[in-house]
Each structure stands twice: as structure tokens, then as C-alpha cells.
Write a protein that holds these residues in place. Structure first.
Motif, mmCIF file in Angstrom:
data_model
loop_
_atom_site.group_PDB
_atom_site.id
_atom_site.type_symbol
_atom_site.label_atom_id
_atom_site.label_comp_id
_atom_site.label_asym_id
_atom_site.label_seq_id
_atom_site.Cartn_x
_atom_site.Cartn_y
_atom_site.Cartn_z
ATOM 1 N N ASN A 211 0.941 -19.658 -3.560
ATOM 2 C CA ASN A 211 1.002 -19.084 -2.210
ATOM 3 C C ASN A 211 0.914 -20.201 -1.181
ATOM 4 O OD1 ASN A 211 -1.846 -19.712 -1.826
ATOM 5 N ND2 ASN A 211 -2.207 -18.051 -3.277
ATOM 6 N N ILE A 212 0.966 -19.807 0.078
ATOM 7 C CA ILE A 212 1.040 -20.829 1.136
ATOM 8 C C ILE A 212 -0.308 -21.473 1.462
ATOM 9 C CG2 ILE A 212 3.105 -19.854 2.255
ATOM 10 C CD1 ILE A 212 -0.021 -19.221 4.013
ATOM 11 N N LEU A 213 -1.393 -20.985 0.827
ATOM 12 C CA LEU A 213 -2.714 -21.527 1.162
ATOM 13 C C LEU A 213 -2.810 -23.010 0.820
ATOM 14 C CD1 LEU A 213 -5.088 -18.694 -0.139
ATOM 15 C CD2 LEU A 213 -4.238 -19.058 2.204
ATOM 16 N N GLN A 214 -3.223 -23.776 1.803
ATOM 17 C CA GLN A 214 -3.426 -25.213 1.603
ATOM 18 C C GLN A 214 -4.898 -25.515 1.865
ATOM 19 O OE1 GLN A 214 -0.545 -27.895 3.114
ATOM 20 N NE2 GLN A 214 0.948 -26.281 3.488
ATOM 21 N N PRO A 215 -5.348 -26.717 1.548
ATOM 22 C CA PRO A 215 -6.748 -27.045 1.864
ATOM 23 C C PRO A 215 -7.048 -26.725 3.328
ATOM 24 C CG PRO A 215 -5.782 -28.773 0.518
ATOM 25 C CD PRO A 215 -4.663 -27.819 0.850
ATOM 26 N N GLY A 216 -8.172 -26.062 3.558
ATOM 27 C CA GLY A 216 -8.547 -25.705 4.930
ATOM 28 C C GLY A 216 -8.027 -24.354 5.371
ATOM 29 N N TYR A 217 -7.295 -23.649 4.521
ATOM 30 C CA TYR A 217 -6.750 -22.333 4.874
ATOM 31 C C TYR A 217 -7.670 -21.239 4.334
ATOM 32 C CZ TYR A 217 -2.101 -24.106 6.252
ATOM 33 O OH TYR A 217 -1.055 -24.736 6.872
ATOM 34 N N LEU A 218 -7.751 -20.147 5.096
ATOM 35 C CA LEU A 218 -8.560 -19.004 4.676
ATOM 36 C C LEU A 218 -7.801 -17.720 4.989
ATOM 37 C CD1 LEU A 218 -11.498 -18.247 3.706
ATOM 38 C CD2 LEU A 218 -12.087 -18.059 6.117
ATOM 39 N N LEU A 219 -7.557 -16.922 3.982
ATOM 40 C CA LEU A 219 -6.937 -15.604 4.204
ATOM 41 C C LEU A 219 -8.026 -14.698 4.756
ATOM 42 C CD1 LEU A 219 -4.617 -13.511 3.776
ATOM 43 C CD2 LEU A 219 -5.486 -13.195 1.446
ATOM 44 N N THR A 220 -7.783 -14.106 5.919
ATOM 45 C CA THR A 220 -8.858 -13.310 6.526
ATOM 46 C C THR A 220 -8.609 -11.802 6.457
ATOM 47 O OG1 THR A 220 -7.876 -13.535 8.721
ATOM 48 C CG2 THR A 220 -9.560 -15.148 8.105
ATOM 49 N N ALA A 221 -7.351 -11.377 6.598
ATOM 50 C CA ALA A 221 -7.112 -9.918 6.615
ATOM 51 C C ALA A 221 -5.679 -9.583 6.239
ATOM 52 C CB ALA A 221 -7.421 -9.366 8.003
ATOM 53 N N ILE A 222 -5.509 -8.345 5.821
ATOM 54 C CA ILE A 222 -4.190 -7.816 5.492
ATOM 55 C C ILE A 222 -3.954 -6.653 6.456
ATOM 56 C CG2 ILE A 222 -2.887 -6.568 3.696
ATOM 57 C CD1 ILE A 222 -5.614 -8.837 2.590
ATOM 58 N N HIS A 223 -2.887 -6.748 7.229
ATOM 59 C CA HIS A 223 -2.555 -5.679 8.182
ATOM 60 C C HIS A 223 -1.430 -4.839 7.583
ATOM 61 C CE1 HIS A 223 -4.752 -7.505 11.590
ATOM 62 N NE2 HIS A 223 -4.427 -8.638 10.986
ATOM 63 N N ILE A 224 -1.658 -3.545 7.512
ATOM 64 C CA ILE A 224 -0.598 -2.657 7.029
ATOM 65 C C ILE A 224 -0.084 -1.887 8.245
ATOM 66 C CG2 ILE A 224 0.019 -0.840 5.378
ATOM 67 C CD1 ILE A 224 -1.281 -3.023 3.837
ATOM 68 N N PRO A 225 1.169 -2.101 8.641
ATOM 69 C CA PRO A 225 1.673 -1.388 9.818
ATOM 70 C C PRO A 225 1.942 0.081 9.484
ATOM 71 C CG PRO A 225 3.427 -2.685 8.828
ATOM 72 C CD PRO A 225 2.185 -2.962 8.018
ATOM 73 N N SER A 226 1.955 0.900 10.532
ATOM 74 C CA SER A 226 2.123 2.344 10.278
ATOM 75 C C SER A 226 3.578 2.719 9.979
ATOM 76 C CB SER A 226 1.606 3.150 11.474
ATOM 77 O OG SER A 226 2.228 2.678 12.641
ATOM 78 N N THR A 227 4.488 1.745 10.095
ATOM 79 C CA THR A 227 5.924 2.026 9.895
ATOM 80 C C THR A 227 6.204 2.830 8.625
ATOM 81 O OG1 THR A 227 6.004 -0.319 10.475
ATOM 82 C CG2 THR A 227 8.126 0.815 10.187
ATOM 83 N N TRP A 228 5.472 2.504 7.562
ATOM 84 C CA TRP A 228 5.763 3.145 6.269
ATOM 85 C C TRP A 228 4.696 4.161 5.872
ATOM 86 C CZ3 TRP A 228 10.442 2.635 4.085
ATOM 87 C CH2 TRP A 228 11.257 1.621 4.623
ATOM 88 N N ALA A 229 3.843 4.540 6.833
ATOM 89 C CA ALA A 229 2.798 5.518 6.500
ATOM 90 C C ALA A 229 3.427 6.805 5.981
ATOM 91 C CB ALA A 229 1.957 5.811 7.732
ATOM 92 N N LYS A 230 2.863 7.330 4.936
ATOM 93 C CA LYS A 230 3.290 8.602 4.333
ATOM 94 C C LYS A 230 4.754 8.613 3.921
ATOM 95 C CE LYS A 230 -0.285 11.533 6.189
ATOM 96 N NZ LYS A 230 -0.659 12.747 6.839
ATOM 97 N N ALA A 231 5.318 7.442 3.652
ATOM 98 C CA ALA A 231 6.687 7.403 3.107
ATOM 99 C C ALA A 231 6.651 7.969 1.689
ATOM 100 C CB ALA A 231 7.179 5.957 3.090
ATOM 101 N N ASP A 232 7.806 8.087 1.067
ATOM 102 C CA ASP A 232 7.835 8.455 -0.354
ATOM 103 C C ASP A 232 7.570 7.176 -1.142
ATOM 104 O OD1 ASP A 232 8.469 11.002 0.339
ATOM 105 O OD2 ASP A 232 10.617 10.802 -0.031
ATOM 106 N N PHE A 233 6.437 7.133 -1.824
ATOM 107 C CA PHE A 233 6.032 5.906 -2.524
ATOM 108 C C PHE A 233 6.216 6.033 -4.029
ATOM 109 C CE2 PHE A 233 2.931 5.719 1.171
ATOM 110 C CZ PHE A 233 3.598 4.695 1.821
ATOM 111 N N TYR A 234 6.387 4.880 -4.657
ATOM 112 C CA TYR A 234 6.406 4.826 -6.121
ATOM 113 C C TYR A 234 5.745 3.534 -6.543
ATOM 114 C CZ TYR A 234 8.032 5.368 -10.908
ATOM 115 O OH TYR A 234 8.089 5.537 -12.276
#
Ligand SMILES: Cc1cc2nc3c(=O)[nH]c(=O)nc-3n(C[C@H](O)[C@H](O)[C@H](O)COP(=O)(O)OP(=O)(O)OC[C@H]3O[C@@H](n4cnc5c(N)ncnc54)[C@H](O)[C@@H]3O)c2cc1C
Ligand code: SF4
Length: 338
Positions: A211-234
């Protein structure tokens, strides 16, 4: 039975309580530092004495990194939120069910209680040569032990392999890509927001990282946009045993229908390459098409174009074709046809 007489090399343990402090410690110690989330991947490396960081930054005390919050345009999941919480959260279950399902199929309940979404998305490959400390390309050497006539490569890649044929094993990664998630990463230059599919890198870009993480990088959050809320999922995961096992392959899709027509779609697979793959060619081919078996079959065939099997993983090509097909029909073939 072998007796290990040495001890794990000592490291300095930091337990910061804020994102800012954690990022600063990671930045100050560069490649000597390791971020520790649930530890389910990291502790293997330490206990096997293969990675010997001088500094370990335990993220467990950072409350800002935990929890699931609704936002104006979707939902935000802190990187240190456990997989159990992601699987069981009511909003995620009701609106973004593909992610809930993916998280609920990771490993075992104990691992989901301890493992975090950030760690699951950032985990390393499971190629056993590499994990056992063999000096392969990914470890900085000049050979791939898995890609030889006798290499054990049943679980390895069929697409986009370049020197390294290892795969990304995350179950939640394709679900995040299908949902068009954005990952917030704190870097020495400030915050970056990265599309889920761009978070992961293949050996063509950097053979030593997933992944793109390099020294000094910290993944802080995952944002899920509402665009696909309640879509047909599989979501479907295929594994050797229906217990705590990594995927041989998985697939995630989100579809917006307009009557019987596929209005829009996002689809991703994992464990076929060193990074989870968003299948844009498939998306483009089925958008605006009738939602039927013929459309799904064409998509399945397109998905595996260019796939090259290794000695022991030819089964992955029909598997991928069929998983993509089912991710479009949304039901298993027999049920669909009846
Ligand atoms: C027996 C077993 C079976 C498993 N089966 C599955 C499975 O079926 N499907 C699946 O998807 N996974 C599986 N896993 C992986 C597991 O689910 C964990 O999610 C994963 O190992 C890492 O999560 P963690 O929170 O323990 O992270 P850690 O092990 O602590 O970290 C993993 C990596 O990510 C980095 N990292 C973690 N969080 C951050 C952050 N916020 N910022 C920057 N870097 C970070 C760490 O430095 C490390 O390099 C399995 C693991 C085990 C041990
Ligand atoms: S597949 Fe990749 S990680 Fe495994 S031995 Fe080959 S180079 Fe190393």
C-alpha cells in the motif's frame, strides 16, 4: 520439538494518545518504527524475528482512531475500529451491507475482536516464502521462490504479477473499493485523502510494499460516501475451509438498478493480484445493460482476460470468471436460472 533459545529483540514501545503524537513518533523514527494496531499481522513478524523495529508505536490508546460515526454524506470508520464492530454496526449493516458482510467473514470471532479495519486493509501478503524470511524479491532479494516449476503457488496471483506473484489477502479491501471509500492518511506533509483503489500498490510500483503507507504515515479513517448506500450488494469469499481461513478469492459489488437495467456498478476482487482489483472494464461493459445471465457471462469472460496461471493455481481463472458472474447476477446461478 525445536527450542527457541533467543528472545525477541528489544524495542522501545510508545503508546501515544493522539493522532498527532503517533504520527510525529512514526515520522521521527522513519523506517525503524512500526505502527501496531491489533497486532495479528505485526506480531508474527516480530515473534518470528524477521522484522526487528527499534520502535513500536501502539495505536491502542488513541480514542480519535476508534469508532463509527455518521457524517453529512456517509459514514466515517476510525482505523482502530475492530472488525467485529464494523461487522455488527447497525448503520453499516443497513446501508453498506457489503462491508459488514466482508468484515464478518474475516478469520474467526477472536481475530475479528482484536483485528482492526485499518490493520486488515494494511496487512502484508501471506506468501509463506516471504513470511518465513526467505530472501525473495519482495524481501529485497533477486528471486521469487513461488514462481518456479516446483514453487508452492496454489494461492498466488493470476493477474498483474511482476517478479512477485503474491496476493493481497484482505477481505474488507474489495468491499471498500466497491463502496468507493476514501482513506484518510496522516503524512509528514499533512492529511491526504486517497481513493480506496489507489491505497494499494502492486509490484510494478513498489515490490516491497502492499500500500501507499511510507515511514511516518498513519491511516486514520475510512470514509464511506452515501452514494452507494442501500445499493444491491454482493460479497462472496471462497476459502479452503469454512473457518478461520484467508480468501482464495473474494468479490464485492454494488449495483444501482433502473428497472431491469444496470444503471451503475462498482465491482472489485481480491487475492488474484498483489493489490485488490477494481474491474473497470467489467463495470463499463455492463453499465446500461439488462440485468441478466447473458450480461453476467460476458462480464465474467472479460474479467479474466490476460490472466496467466502459475503451476498450481489454474483453478483461479474459472473461479474468478464465476465469482464476477455471480456478483452481477447477485444470486447463485441455480437460483437465478430457476
Ligand atoms: C490466523 C489468521 C487468519 C486470518 N484470516 C483472515 C481472513 O480470512 N481475511 C482477512 O482479511 N484477514 C485475515 N487475517 C488478518 C487479520 O484479520 C487482521 O486484520 C490483520 O492481520 C491485521 O489487523 P491488525 O489490526 O491486527 O493489524 P496489525 O497486525 O497491527 O497491523 C498490520 C499492518 O498494518 C499496519 N497498520 C495497522 N494499522 C495502521 C494504521 N492505522 N496506520 C498505519 N499502519 C497501520 C501495521 O504497521 C502493520 O504493518 C487473519 C489473521 C490471522 C492471524
Ligand atoms: S511471491 Fe512475492 S513474496 Fe512470495 S516468494 Fe515470490 S517475490 Fe517473495
Amino acid at each position: 520439538m525445536a527450542v527457541i533459545r533467543d528472545v525477541m529483540p528489544a524495542f522501545q514501545l510508545y503508546q501515544p494518545s493522539s493522532i498527532a503524537d503517533a504520527q510525529k513518533i512514526l515520522e521521527q523514527n522513519g523506517p525503524d518504527a512500526l505502527a501496531l494496531a491489533g497486532g495479528l499481522d505485526s506480531m508474527d513478524w516480530l515473534k518470528d524475528r524477521i522484522r526487528k523495529p527499534k520502535v513500536v508505536v501502539d495505536l491502542g490508546a488513541i480514542e480519535e482512531l476508534k469508532g463509527i460515526r455518521e457524517t453529512a454524506n456517509g459514514v466515517e470508520i476510525g482505523a482502530m475500529t475492530t472488525l467485529t464492530e464494523v461487522a455488527e454496526n447497525v448503520v453499516i449493516r443497513q446501508r453498506y451491507g457489503v462491508l459488514s458482510q466482508a468484515a464478518s467473514l474475516v478469520a474467526s470471532p477472536q481475530i475479528r475482536n482484536q483485528g482492526t479495519i485499518g490493520g486488515n486493509l494494511s496487512q502484508d501478503t501471506r506468501c509463506w516464502y516471504y513470511r518465513a524470511g526467505w530472501p525473495c524479491y519482495r524481501a529485497g532479494g533477486n528471486i521469487c521462490y513461488a514462481d518456479t516449476p516446483v514453487g508452492r503457488n496454489r494461492e498466488h496471483a493470476i493477474l498483474y504479477a511482476e517478479r512477485c506473484v503474491a496476493v493481497n489477502p484482505s477481505d474488507t479491501a474489495p468491499a471498500c473499493i466497491a463502496l468507493d471509500a476514501k482513506f484518510a492518511v496522516m503524512t509528514p506533509k499533512g492529511q491526504q485523502v486517497i481513493n480506496a483503489e489507489d491505497y494499494f500498490v502492486g509490484p510494478d510500483l513498489d515490490i516491497t510494499r502492499m500500500n501507499i503507507l511510507q515511514p511516518g504515515y498513519l491511516l486514520t479513517a475510512i470514509h464511506i460516501p452515501s452514494t452507494w448506500a442501500k445499493a444491491d450488494f454482493y460479497f462472496e469469499k471462497v476459502r479452503d475451509r469454512n473457518v478461520w481461513d484467508f480468501p482464495l478469492m473474494n468479490v464485492a459489488s454494488a449495483i444501482h438498478m433502473s428497472g431491469e437495467t444496470i444503471q451503475d456498478i462498482r465491482i472489485a476482487v481480491n487475492a488474484v493480484a498483489a493489490r485488490p482489483l477494481r474491474l473497470k472494464i467489467v463495470e463499463d461493459s455492463v453499465r446500461g445493460k439488462p440485468h441478466n445471465v447473458a450480461t453476467a457471462e460476458t462480464a465474467g469472460k472479460l474479467a479474466v482476460q490476460g490472466a496467466v496461471p502459475l503451476q498450481f493455481n489454474a483453478y483461479k481463472i474459472p473461479l474468478m470468471r464465476n465469482l464476477v458472474k455471480r456478483a452481477i447476477t447477485g444470486v447463485e446461478e441455480a437460483a437465478w436460472a430457476s
